[in-house]
Design an enzyme around this catalytic site. Structure first.
Site, short mmCIF file in Angstrom:
data_model
loop_
_atom_site.label_atom_id
_atom_site.label_comp_id
_atom_site.label_asym_id
_atom_site.label_seq_id
_atom_site.Cartn_x
_atom_site.Cartn_y
_atom_site.Cartn_z
N GLU A 84 15.76 -6.15 -2.33
CA GLU A 84 14.88 -6.92 -3.21
C GLU A 84 15.04 -6.59 -4.68
O GLU A 84 14.35 -7.14 -5.53
CB GLU A 84 13.41 -6.70 -2.80
CG GLU A 84 12.99 -7.49 -1.58
CD GLU A 84 13.06 -9.00 -1.84
OE1 GLU A 84 12.24 -9.54 -2.60
OE2 GLU A 84 13.96 -9.63 -1.27
N GLU B 21 10.67 7.76 -15.51
CA GLU B 21 11.08 9.10 -15.15
C GLU B 21 11.76 9.12 -13.78
O GLU B 21 12.77 9.83 -13.57
CB GLU B 21 9.87 10.04 -15.14
CG GLU B 21 9.29 10.33 -16.52
CD GLU B 21 8.47 9.17 -17.09
OE1 GLU B 21 8.16 9.22 -18.29
OE2 GLU B 21 8.15 8.23 -16.34
N GLY C 226 0.82 -1.20 0.00
CA GLY C 226 0.00 0.00 0.00
C GLY C 226 0.86 1.25 0.00
O GLY C 226 1.08 1.87 1.06
N TYR C 227 1.36 1.63 -1.18
CA TYR C 227 2.24 2.78 -1.31
C TYR C 227 1.56 3.92 -2.08
O TYR C 227 1.29 4.97 -1.54
CB TYR C 227 3.54 2.38 -2.03
CG TYR C 227 4.50 1.53 -1.22
CD1 TYR C 227 4.29 1.26 0.13
CD2 TYR C 227 5.63 0.98 -1.82
CE1 TYR C 227 5.17 0.49 0.85
CE2 TYR C 227 6.53 0.21 -1.10
CZ TYR C 227 6.30 -0.04 0.23
OH TYR C 227 7.18 -0.81 0.94
N SER C 228 1.31 3.73 -3.38
CA SER C 228 0.83 4.80 -4.25
C SER C 228 -0.56 5.28 -3.85
O SER C 228 -1.38 4.51 -3.32
CB SER C 228 0.80 4.34 -5.71
OG SER C 228 2.11 4.02 -6.16
#
Length: 374
Positions: free
Chosen positions: A239, A357, A123-125
């Site tokens: 990782e 990017e 659960g990052y973005s």
């Protein structure tokens, strides 16, 4: 420089190939089909039974204590066979727990991760933050012995079949950027958690995960409060060697050649020259992957080599797929054909795990000393 593997490592590759012979046709690497999640979970459990999800874990945590080269071989061959990608739980989550978790957390969670019985989504973005994780807005407010979570994550892989989410959330002031983040473990079946599909243009599924007053024990926080950035960064650092296996590209190129042979284009001299160019590029990415593996084995900083590898590999995935269209066969544009799917899927690779990017920005800053003003 010796890029070779040891006899024991090559013997392990043989064991992996024997294992994969019994799992052909799953196509879980791309999650093509409605039931691939079930199949992938079965594969993870089978790997866990063999101790292959914890190959490089320290022995004191129940692992094999082996070189990261064994993990690289396993997931490189898994990618070539299109069976499955590395699970986040036994990799990123487990290694972060070993470095930052409490003894209770390790005792409670590591056995299930090692055996492939406990699956995590990351659960990052977020909708307003994108890949800028320091701008995360999902908030966890301390209330006694609990945290109350409100907010949303998006583009979350596998949240519709995972057991828990490894949640990066804000516990400090909104303008605290990376200094005010914490990591919480949140079961996805908790009250207040909802998971909604986000269809992708390759026919797969990402997810939006919403948190509406979700309560979790403070004991589910990994590391200190407001120290989540360090937890996330250290986990990613160990990782990188398995996240973008180069044999996936070799398989892509071989599938392209097979398709060209069927369409009768393989003898065209222009086509053959282009294939030769792509074969050289695949070898270059394989060399970058092995160089990255060497850095990780030797304990050297790996962020820049990983960015070079990810950027080169995901761009090449697009170029291999796009070549089919450039060669002019109508089948390359026929929706749901294997070769057309390859093109749609390859586009996503340049986004997942850090956009191209972001990779260029990291290389500019860390390899060349440039900043946003340079």
């Amino acid at each position: 420089m010796d890029f070779g593997f040891t006899p024991d490592e090559e013997a392990f590759r043989g064991e992996v190939l024997d294992f994969l012979a019994g799992h052909q046709g799953l196509n879980g690497y791309f999650h093509r089909g409605e039931n691939t999640g079930d199949g992938v979970r079965k594969v993870y459990r089978a790997l866990g039974e063999r101790g292959w999800l914890s190959l490089s874990w320290p022995v004191e945590f129940g692992g094999g204590g082996l070189s990261p080269a064994y993990e690289f071989i396993l997931w490189d061959e898994m990618a070539y066979a299109r069976v499955a990608r590395p699970p986040m739980g036994p990799g990123l989550v487990a290694k972060a727990l070993m470095a930052h978790g409490t003894a209770e957390q390790c005792e409670r969670l590591l056995p299930g991760l090692r055996l492939g019985q406990l699956n995590f989504a990351l659960g990052y973005s977020e909708p307003d933050a994108g890949s800028d994780l320091a701008a995360v807005r999902t908030r966890a407010t301390r209330a006694g012995d609990e945290y109350v979570i409100d907010g949303a994550k998006c583009w979350t892989s596998n949240a519709h079949w995972a057991d828990c989410i490894w949640l990066l959330c804000r516990t400090g002031a909104q303008d605290s950027r990376s200094r005010g983040l914490s990591v919480l473990i949140v079961p996805l079946d908790h009250p207040g958690v909802s998971v909604s599909p986000i269809p992708t243009h390759d026919g797969g599924r990402l997810n939006e995960v919403r948190f509406d007053g979700v309560r979790v024990p403070a004991g589910n926080r990994v590391g200190d409060e407001n120290a989540g950035w360090q937890v996330v960064a250290s986990a990613l650092a160990v990782e990188r060697h398995v996240q973008f296996p180069p044999k996936r590209l070799r398989r892509d190129l071989q599938d392209l050649v097979s398709w060209l042979e069927k369409t009768g284009l393989s003898h065209d001299p222009v086509v053959r020259r282009r294939l030769s160019e792509l074969a050289v590029r695949v070898a270059e990415v394989e060399a970058l992957a092995l160089a990255l593996l060497g850095e990780i084995i030797s304990g050297q900083p790996s962020a820049v080599p990983a960015a070079y590898h990810k950027l080169a590999g995901t761009r090449l995935a697009q170029e291999i797929a796009r070549s089919a269209m450039e060669f002019g066969s109508s089948e390359a544009l026929a929706k749901d054909s294997d070769i057309e799917f390859m093109w749609r899927q390859a586009i996503l690779e340049t986004v997942g795990g850090g956009t191209s990017e972001m990779m260029r920005g990291l290389i500019a800053r860390q390899a060349f000393g440039l900043d946003s003003k340079g």
